[in-house]
Write an enzyme that holds these catalytic residues in place. Structure first.
Site, PDB file in Angstrom:
ATOM      1  N   ASN A 154       4.168   4.409  -7.912  1.00 18.86           N
ATOM      2  CA  ASN A 154       4.519   4.905  -6.575  1.00 18.86           C
ATOM      3  C   ASN A 154       3.300   5.185  -5.703  1.00 18.86           C
ATOM      4  O   ASN A 154       3.377   5.091  -4.481  1.00 18.86           O
ATOM      5  CB  ASN A 154       5.355   6.188  -6.744  1.00 18.86           C
ATOM      6  CG  ASN A 154       5.438   6.987  -5.458  1.00 18.86           C
ATOM      7  OD1 ASN A 154       6.228   6.681  -4.573  1.00 18.86           O
ATOM      8  ND2 ASN A 154       4.591   8.015  -5.335  1.00 18.86           N
ATOM      9  N   TYR A 187      -1.887  -2.627   5.446  1.00 26.90           N
ATOM     10  CA  TYR A 187      -0.814  -2.063   4.608  1.00 26.90           C
ATOM     11  C   TYR A 187       0.186  -3.169   4.231  1.00 26.90           C
ATOM     12  O   TYR A 187       0.587  -3.294   3.072  1.00 26.90           O
ATOM     13  CB  TYR A 187      -0.120  -0.933   5.368  1.00 26.90           C
ATOM     14  CG  TYR A 187       0.996  -0.261   4.600  1.00 26.90           C
ATOM     15  CD1 TYR A 187       0.722   0.667   3.592  1.00 26.90           C
ATOM     16  CD2 TYR A 187       2.328  -0.545   4.889  1.00 26.90           C
ATOM     17  CE1 TYR A 187       1.758   1.284   2.883  1.00 26.90           C
ATOM     18  CE2 TYR A 187       3.363   0.074   4.188  1.00 26.90           C
ATOM     19  CZ  TYR A 187       3.074   0.990   3.197  1.00 26.90           C
ATOM     20  OH  TYR A 187       4.090   1.597   2.498  1.00 26.90           O
ATOM     21  N   GLY A 188       0.571  -3.960   5.231  1.00 27.31           N
ATOM     22  CA  GLY A 188       1.530  -5.043   4.980  1.00 27.31           C
ATOM     23  C   GLY A 188       1.010  -6.027   3.944  1.00 27.31           C
ATOM     24  O   GLY A 188       1.738  -6.417   3.019  1.00 27.31           O
ATOM     25  N   LYS A 242       1.076  -4.602   0.478  1.00 26.92           N
ATOM     26  CA  LYS A 242       2.417  -4.552  -0.114  1.00 26.92           C
ATOM     27  C   LYS A 242       2.952  -5.959  -0.426  1.00 26.92           C
ATOM     28  O   LYS A 242       3.756  -6.119  -1.347  1.00 26.92           O
ATOM     29  CB  LYS A 242       3.374  -3.777   0.794  1.00 26.92           C
ATOM     30  CG  LYS A 242       3.040  -2.272   0.878  1.00 26.92           C
ATOM     31  CD  LYS A 242       3.135  -1.557  -0.472  1.00 26.92           C
ATOM     32  CE  LYS A 242       3.038  -0.042  -0.352  1.00 26.92           C
ATOM     33  NZ  LYS A 242       3.088   0.645  -1.659  1.00 26.92           N
TER      34      LYS A 242
HETATM   35  P1  NAP Z   1       2.738  10.281   0.596  1.00 33.68           P
HETATM   36  O1  NAP Z   1       3.641  11.412   0.901  1.00 33.68           O
HETATM   37  O2  NAP Z   1       1.507  10.083   1.388  1.00 33.68           O
HETATM   38  O3  NAP Z   1       2.388  10.357  -0.964  1.00 33.68           O
HETATM   39  C1  NAP Z   1       1.528   9.434  -1.555  1.00 33.68           C
HETATM   40  C2  NAP Z   1       1.199   9.894  -2.946  1.00 33.68           C
HETATM   41  O4  NAP Z   1       0.306   8.932  -3.545  1.00 33.68           O
HETATM   42  C3  NAP Z   1       0.469  11.231  -2.973  1.00 33.68           C
HETATM   43  O5  NAP Z   1       0.867  11.951  -4.108  1.00 33.68           O
HETATM   44  C4  NAP Z   1      -0.984  10.813  -3.090  1.00 33.68           C
HETATM   45  O6  NAP Z   1      -1.822  11.800  -3.665  1.00 33.68           O
HETATM   46  C5  NAP Z   1      -0.821   9.641  -4.013  1.00 33.68           C
HETATM   47  N1  NAP Z   1      -2.016   8.801  -4.091  1.00 33.68           N
HETATM   48  C6  NAP Z   1      -2.687   8.190  -3.088  1.00 33.68           C
HETATM   49  N2  NAP Z   1      -3.772   7.548  -3.584  1.00 33.68           N
HETATM   50  C7  NAP Z   1      -3.783   7.793  -4.923  1.00 33.68           C
HETATM   51  C8  NAP Z   1      -4.639   7.420  -5.977  1.00 33.68           C
HETATM   52  N3  NAP Z   1      -5.743   6.704  -5.777  1.00 33.68           N
HETATM   53  N4  NAP Z   1      -4.345   7.820  -7.225  1.00 33.68           N
HETATM   54  C9  NAP Z   1      -3.248   8.567  -7.468  1.00 33.68           C
HETATM   55  N5  NAP Z   1      -2.402   8.968  -6.510  1.00 33.68           N
HETATM   56  C10 NAP Z   1      -2.675   8.584  -5.249  1.00 33.68           C
HETATM   57  O7  NAP Z   1       3.530   8.878   0.706  1.00 33.68           O
HETATM   58  P2  NAP Z   1       5.039   8.492   0.377  1.00 33.68           P
HETATM   59  O8  NAP Z   1       5.702   8.206   1.658  1.00 33.68           O
HETATM   60  O9  NAP Z   1       5.642   9.421  -0.591  1.00 33.68           O
HETATM   61  O10 NAP Z   1       4.784   7.078  -0.318  1.00 33.68           O
HETATM   62  C11 NAP Z   1       5.020   6.805  -1.690  1.00 33.68           C
HETATM   63  C12 NAP Z   1       5.077   5.298  -1.870  1.00 33.68           C
HETATM   64  O11 NAP Z   1       6.165   4.765  -1.107  1.00 33.68           O
HETATM   65  C13 NAP Z   1       3.824   4.572  -1.377  1.00 33.68           C
HETATM   66  O12 NAP Z   1       3.522   3.497  -2.257  1.00 33.68           O
HETATM   67  C14 NAP Z   1       4.248   4.041  -0.020  1.00 33.68           C
HETATM   68  O13 NAP Z   1       3.494   2.926   0.368  1.00 33.68           O
HETATM   69  C15 NAP Z   1       5.701   3.703  -0.290  1.00 33.68           C
HETATM   70  N6  NAP Z   1       6.545   3.612   0.901  1.00 33.68           N
HETATM   71  C16 NAP Z   1       6.761   4.702   1.683  1.00 33.68           C
HETATM   72  C17 NAP Z   1       7.593   4.592   2.787  1.00 33.68           C
HETATM   73  C18 NAP Z   1       7.909   5.776   3.682  1.00 33.68           C
HETATM   74  O14 NAP Z   1       8.641   5.601   4.674  1.00 33.68           O
HETATM   75  N7  NAP Z   1       7.416   6.969   3.386  1.00 33.68           N
HETATM   76  C19 NAP Z   1       8.200   3.363   3.100  1.00 33.68           C
HETATM   77  C20 NAP Z   1       7.967   2.274   2.272  1.00 33.68           C
HETATM   78  C21 NAP Z   1       7.148   2.414   1.173  1.00 33.68           C
HETATM   79  P3  NAP Z   1      -2.707  12.833  -2.764  1.00 33.68           P
HETATM   80  O15 NAP Z   1      -1.786  13.976  -2.420  1.00 33.68           O
HETATM   81  O16 NAP Z   1      -3.806  13.208  -3.702  1.00 33.68           O
HETATM   82  O17 NAP Z   1      -3.169  12.086  -1.554  1.00 33.68           O
END
Ligand code: NAP
Length: 276
Positions: free
Chosen positions: A89, A193-194, A197
């Site tokens: 994730n 980002y695109g 992914k």
């Molecule tokens: P978020 O709230 O920013 O959370 C991201 C998480 O990933 C945080 O726990 C962050 O830790 C962690 N992270 C980042 N870099 C890392 C690393 N090098 N090693 C370990 N952990 C790391 O984002 P989210 O929206 O929950 O996104 C979760 C996933 O869903 C991502 O892959 C994102 O691309 C995908 N996604 C999200 C959406 C959306 O609408 N939110 C849509 C499509 C896909 P820290 O707290 O330490 O930064």
């Protein structure tokens, strides 16, 4: 060695990953590991779930750091002899109005979202036990970005025979093209980002194929998915889904029943296989 089933969620101290751990604590019959690159933020998240009467375990994991990945690998090997569920994730995204140069955004975004996720898979996939599930959190943005690639790139990314080395070569080329300001001329869309992914979705297709070829009898199901547009620090408060709703599709894929023979090697959104 413990025979208890074990699930690991990367980047789960907040956002969708946190909600995935929360749901797995309620539904997965085994140990659930909340992981975070920062132990302080990780332990805080564990404490929050403990207050809800849930019992996640914690392990440090920075997917950008191969030593950290290997420490988790060795821990899982020693304590459980492998793992049953892996949810990749962890991810990052620059904000739309961030003024960081595109070349830097490309390098930093690909480093975590593609290369970090790939490194986890390299180290942990061999440990996944029969009937295990692997979920790579990608995004619908991978599909829209694919549609904006040149025909030649689209053909490569949709190919059933693209290899992991070829994919790594293309992702590396994108970063180089961005540094040389020729990425658009070379057929890439203007979104780091695109592209990262696209890498996650195509990597999932390749890995599923690899499992078909090398571990057919193990019945492991591996998919990429989109959680939807989710209210987290990444997407902001305007997004349409709560983190709990965003966790639904990843959790569905993580808990597919042991007699399911699919989905496998698919890109899934709203629990539905999407065309690639
Ligand atoms: P978020 O709230 O920013 O959370 C991201 C998480 O990933 C945080 O726990 C962050 O830790 C962690 N992270 C980042 N870099 C890392 C690393 N090098 N090693 C370990 N952990 C790391 O984002 P989210 O929206 O929950 O996104 C979760 C996933 O869903 C991502 O892959 C994102 O691309 C995908 N996604 C999200 C959406 C959306 O609408 N939110 C849509 C499509 C896909 P820290 O707290 O330490 O930064």
């Amino acid at each position: 060695m413990s025979s208890v089933p074990v699930a690991v969620v990367t980047g789960s101290n907040k956002g969708i990953g946190f909600a995935i751990v929360q749901a797995l604590c309620k539904q997965f019959p085994g140990d659930v590991y909340l992981t975070a690159r920062d132990p302080g933020r990780g332990q805080e998240a564990v404490a929050k779930l403990q207050k809800e009467g849930l019992h996640p375990l914690f392990h440090q994991l920075d997917i950008d750091d191969v030593q950290s990945i290997r420490a988790l690998r060795d821990f899982l090997k020693e304590k459980y002899g492998g793992l049953n569920v892996l949810v990749n994730n962890a991810g990052i995204a620059f904000k739309v109005h961030d003024t960081t140069p595109f070349a830097v955004q490309a390098e930093v975004t690909l480093k975590t979202n593609f290369f970090g996720t790939r490194n986890i898979c390299t180290e942990l996939l061999p440990l996944v036990k029969p009937y295990g599930k692997v979920v790579n959190v990608s995004s619908m943005v991978s599909s829209s970005a694919l549609g904006r690639c040149s025909q030649e790139l689209q053909q490569k990314f949709r190919s059933d025979t693209i290899t992991e080395d070829e994919l790594v070569g293309l992702m590396t080329k994108f970063v180089e093209d961005a540094k040389n300001s020729v990425h658009e001329k070379e057929g890439w869309p203007n979104t780091a980002y695109g592209v990262s992914k696209i890498g996650v979705t195509v990597l999932s297709r390749i890995q599923a194929q690899m499992l078909n070829e090398k571990r057919k009898g193990d019945h492991i199901l591996l998919n990429a998915c989109c959680p939807g547009w989710v209210r987290t620090d990444m997407a902001g408060p305007q997004a349409t889904k709560s983190p709990e709703e965003g966790a639904e599709t990843p959790v569905y894929l993580a808990l597919l029943p042991s007699d399911a023979d699919g989905p496998h090697g698919q890109f899934v959104s709203n629990k539905t296989v999407q065309p690639w």
